[in-house]
Design a protein around this motif. Sequence first.
Motif, short mmCIF file in Angstrom:
data_model
loop_
_atom_site.label_atom_id
_atom_site.label_comp_id
_atom_site.label_asym_id
_atom_site.label_seq_id
_atom_site.Cartn_x
_atom_site.Cartn_y
_atom_site.Cartn_z
N VAL A 156 0.83 -1.22 0.00
CA VAL A 156 0.00 0.00 0.00
C VAL A 156 0.86 1.26 0.00
O VAL A 156 0.40 2.35 0.34
N GLY A 157 2.13 1.11 -0.35
CA GLY A 157 3.01 2.26 -0.50
C GLY A 157 3.53 2.84 0.80
O GLY A 157 3.97 3.99 0.83
N LEU A 158 3.53 2.04 1.87
CA LEU A 158 4.02 2.52 3.16
C LEU A 158 5.29 1.76 3.55
O LEU A 158 5.61 0.73 2.97
N THR A 159 5.99 2.30 4.54
CA THR A 159 7.20 1.67 5.07
C THR A 159 7.02 1.42 6.56
O THR A 159 6.04 1.86 7.17
N MET A 160 8.00 0.78 7.15
CA MET A 160 7.98 0.54 8.59
C MET A 160 8.00 1.86 9.37
O MET A 160 7.54 1.91 10.51
N ASP A 161 8.51 2.91 8.75
CA ASP A 161 8.56 4.20 9.42
C ASP A 161 7.18 4.86 9.54
O ASP A 161 7.04 5.87 10.23
N HIS A 162 6.18 4.31 8.88
CA HIS A 162 4.81 4.80 9.03
C HIS A 162 4.12 4.21 10.26
O HIS A 162 3.06 4.67 10.67
N ILE A 163 4.72 3.17 10.84
CA ILE A 163 4.11 2.51 12.00
C ILE A 163 4.16 3.42 13.22
O ILE A 163 5.21 3.97 13.56
N ILE A 164 3.00 3.55 13.88
CA ILE A 164 2.93 4.36 15.09
C ILE A 164 2.69 3.51 16.34
O ILE A 164 2.90 3.97 17.45
N LYS A 165 2.26 2.24 16.15
CA LYS A 165 1.96 1.37 17.30
C LYS A 165 2.26 -0.07 16.92
O LYS A 165 1.90 -0.53 15.84
N ILE A 166 2.94 -0.76 17.82
CA ILE A 166 3.25 -2.20 17.68
C ILE A 166 2.69 -2.92 18.90
O ILE A 166 2.84 -2.45 20.03
#
Length: 131
Positions: A65-75
Amino acid sequence: MSECIQSAQAPQFPLPFSHAIRAGEFVYVSGQVGVIPETREMDGDTIESQTIRALRNIELILKDVGLTMDHIIKINAVLTHIEDSPAYNKAYESFMNAPYPTRTTVQAGLGPYLVEIDAIAYAPSVRGGTA
């Protein structure tokens, strides 16, 4: 309105779930375990190898969907053995970029898996900056 995301690159399981759901500007990625997508075999028998593989599987889904791991805000992470936390943290830190997402880690029985990780990504920006 939400959109189902099924990644041909991520592990396929005969279970009733989507790899991810995009709801507005957020992408919610289902829990991923440390299995190789092509074979569904575990990628090693250590918490480190399974953590890296689970994160790579999340990365594959986000890439669709054109995102990277740096778009993650919560794990959210579930460990089979809470005593694996130090090794999990070391593998996690080696894979993720600072500033790190918020995170919750708990212990629960996962059958043969040592870790399961899910994620929430925010599409408009990356942690520490903009997209």
